[in-house]
Design a protein around this motif. Structure first.
Motif, PDB file in Angstrom:
ATOM      1  N   ARG A 193      36.487   7.124  23.090  1.00 53.42           N
ATOM      2  CA  ARG A 193      35.538   6.708  22.068  1.00 53.42           C
ATOM      3  C   ARG A 193      36.096   6.988  20.671  1.00 53.42           C
ATOM      4  O   ARG A 193      35.972   6.166  19.770  1.00 53.42           O
ATOM      5  CB  ARG A 193      34.217   7.451  22.274  1.00 53.42           C
ATOM      6  N   GLU A 194      36.722   8.149  20.539  1.00 52.28           N
ATOM      7  CA  GLU A 194      37.328   8.485  19.245  1.00 52.28           C
ATOM      8  C   GLU A 194      38.382   7.482  18.824  1.00 52.28           C
ATOM      9  O   GLU A 194      38.628   7.298  17.648  1.00 52.28           O
ATOM     10  CB  GLU A 194      38.005   9.868  19.316  1.00 52.28           C
ATOM     11  N   ARG A 195      38.988   6.870  19.786  1.00 51.77           N
ATOM     12  CA  ARG A 195      40.042   5.904  19.438  1.00 51.77           C
ATOM     13  C   ARG A 195      39.520   4.482  19.491  1.00 51.77           C
ATOM     14  O   ARG A 195      40.297   3.530  19.403  1.00 51.77           O
ATOM     15  CB  ARG A 195      41.237   6.057  20.373  1.00 51.77           C
ATOM     16  N   GLY A 196      38.219   4.285  19.648  1.00 56.30           N
ATOM     17  CA  GLY A 196      37.658   2.939  19.522  1.00 56.30           C
ATOM     18  C   GLY A 196      37.353   2.226  20.821  1.00 56.30           C
ATOM     19  O   GLY A 196      37.139   1.014  20.829  1.00 56.30           O
ATOM     20  N   PHE A 197      37.327   2.964  21.918  1.00 54.19           N
ATOM     21  CA  PHE A 197      37.035   2.334  23.201  1.00 54.19           C
ATOM     22  C   PHE A 197      35.817   2.970  23.834  1.00 54.19           C
ATOM     23  O   PHE A 197      35.580   4.159  23.678  1.00 54.19           O
ATOM     24  CB  PHE A 197      38.241   2.453  24.131  1.00 54.19           C
ATOM     25  N   HIS A 198      35.074   2.163  24.532  1.00 53.27           N
ATOM     26  CA  HIS A 198      33.853   2.672  25.128  1.00 53.27           C
ATOM     27  C   HIS A 198      33.684   2.099  26.525  1.00 53.27           C
ATOM     28  O   HIS A 198      33.656   0.878  26.695  1.00 53.27           O
ATOM     29  CB  HIS A 198      32.662   2.277  24.244  1.00 53.27           C
ATOM     30  N   VAL A 199      33.588   2.982  27.499  1.00 57.31           N
ATOM     31  CA  VAL A 199      33.336   2.517  28.857  1.00 57.31           C
ATOM     32  C   VAL A 199      31.845   2.198  28.951  1.00 57.31           C
ATOM     33  O   VAL A 199      31.011   3.088  29.071  1.00 57.31           O
ATOM     34  CB  VAL A 199      33.731   3.569  29.905  1.00 57.31           C
ATOM     35  N   ALA A 200      31.545   0.904  28.854  1.00 62.39           N
ATOM     36  CA  ALA A 200      30.155   0.473  28.746  1.00 62.39           C
ATOM     37  C   ALA A 200      29.537   0.216  30.105  1.00 62.39           C
ATOM     38  O   ALA A 200      28.329   0.076  30.233  1.00 62.39           O
ATOM     39  CB  ALA A 200      30.069  -0.787  27.892  1.00 62.39           C
TER      40      ALA A 200
END
Ligand code: NAD
Ligand code: NAD
Lengths: 227, 227
Positions: free
Chosen positions: A114-121
């Motif tokens: 998440r900190e790097r811009g990715f989110h496991v949605a």
DNA sequence: CTCCGCTAGTGCATTCATTCACAAAGCCGG
DNA sequence: CCGGCTTTGTGAATGAATGCACTAGCGGAG
């Protein structure tokens, strides 16, 4: 420089793959510089932080335009912005994880993405026992809801952490659903569905490579057979 | 071929790094061929299975000697043996894992390592709450027992899955204890202790690379701005 | 305004990796 | 025993990546 940073749309100077592979290193280094309150950074410093050499840093960055000032260095904020925009990190990327086992669970609960811009949605699994399980904020969904979730949530990236035997099938399915990029942890070669880019991460391979080098180093040491 | 497979010791024809990186692919492919009961395999088939091209397979294998038969292909068993021996997989490699968090736990319980010749023989953590925890057969040990375990068990490989801030310190400590290779999962650049080889695995970087390419592909598609 | 010190940007040589394409070499059928 | 089929092993051509070393250009001191 002759190529202005192209007001309309994107330049398109075909970035070498080796350079692309280093962008995340620069990204990380710049984040830490920025957090440290530095305004400018030299290629030398960046090189040090990224563990590469300075000429390479300059050449890599030059593909994206002229962001440095001679005699001074690079403006940290501007460069960070440029790299973030090249990496498409101006908005969050949504990912779907397939295969909620040991590894999958660790990946889902990993804050660093998440900190790097990715989110496991979204996360799915075939195993009915897994479906409905809660991991952090995420509830594991059934395999059948994959397509709906991908389309509704605008998911572009798939993460495969199933058993190897299922990986190809899952990749095909992800492709059908409209996922355009896949990160595959299953130790098997997957044929990429049309229009889908796959990267493989094989941890056992990494260990094998280490073992190879270690092996060589020690057999080099024993040139004289022991007495 | 002019270089006989050197009766005494090892040949030493300096294998290109790119080739080394592909050995695990061939290794995997050969294992699966062998399990499938095949006696011979052509460079074409191997290439298919490893996802590379046939000329590359032949050149890569040729660095290790002449294991093929023209008109026939490679003897699966002999080639597998050769690769296993080059990778040093004739006996099991023992690893120590430092940092038993989400990722560390998944790595410890991962059966696939053992199948490929690696065994996590020890795990340590600074957190007193983690020490004593049991994961499979392994009991998490205190950081202080690191050196003893490394030396007594003959551990050659360290796996770092601590928080990034601790990674350098852990690497230095591993180096002191006599570990010669490190696989680092913490997203930070580590300066390698003298004589230690480090490989980094950064999952967020992998996603960033995918994002970069996806970004490019879609901006290439929208050459005409939407109406 | 000028000169000096510093660092980005880049052309070029070099090294490393990939790929092509073909001769050498084993197998098999006749 | 020979000739055709197949597939390896490898020289040579091409292409990618690296790293040096130099030039261009900015900022700041005087
Ligand atoms: N655990 C690790 O540390 C680790 C390390 C390296 C590689 N891997 C690889 O990652 C993958 C997952 O490893 P793991 O240890 O989490 O295994 P696991 O067995 O714990 O989990 C696999 C999960 O995938 C699910 N699954 C199987 N087939 C599926 C399908 N067709 N669709 C959706 N889900 C499916 C299973 O139900 C299970 O929950 C494996 O391929 C493994 O080789 C794992
Ligand atoms: N979880 C993932 O899926 C994932 C994915 C990519 C990268 N990573 C990286 O892997 C590392 C571990 O991730 P995680 O999610 O397991 O984190 P975590 O916080 O769950 O675990 C970290 C563990 O390291 C231990 N630790 C901290 N400092 C230590 C020290 N000096 N010596 C020994 N142990 C120490 C902590 O006690 C904790 O148990 C992080 O650097 C993370 O960025 C994790």
């Amino acid at each position: 420089m002759s190529d202005p940073q192209g007001q309309p749309g994107t330049p398109r100077p075909q970035i070498p793959e080796a350079t692309v592979g280093r962008l995340p290193l620069y990204h990380r280094a710049l984040i830490s510089m920025h957090q440290g309150g530095n305004d400018t950074v030299s290629s030398e410093q960046l090189a040090e932080m990224a563990g590469v050499n300075a000429a390479k840093v300059r050449k890599d960055l030059s593909y994206f335009g002229t962001y440095g000032t001679r005699g001074v260095g690079y403006d940290v904020e501007a460069l960070l912005g440029e790299i973030r925009s090249d990496l498409g990190l101006t908005s969050e990327w949504k990912c779907v994880l397939v295969g909620v086992g040991n590894l999958g669970t660790a990946l889902i609960s990993f804050a660093g993405f998440r900190e790097r811009g990715f989110h496991v949605a979204a996360a799915v699994d075939v195993d009915p026992d897994k479906v409905g399980t809660r991991i952090g904020e995420l509830v594991v969904a059934p395999q059948s809801s994959l397509e709906t979730m991908v389309r509704d949530e605008g998911i572009a990236i798939g993460i495969i952490s199933t058993i190897p035997a299922a990986a190809q099938e899952v990749a095909d399915e992800l492709g059908r659903c409209g996922v355009r990029s896949i990160l595959n942890f299953a130790p098997t070669v997957i044929e990429a569905p049309e229009g889908v880019l796959i990267r493989n991460v094989d941890l056992a391979s990494e260990l094998e490579i280490l073992a190879f080098h270690d092996q060589r180093r020690s057999s080099a040491r024993d040139r004289r057979p022991a007495v």
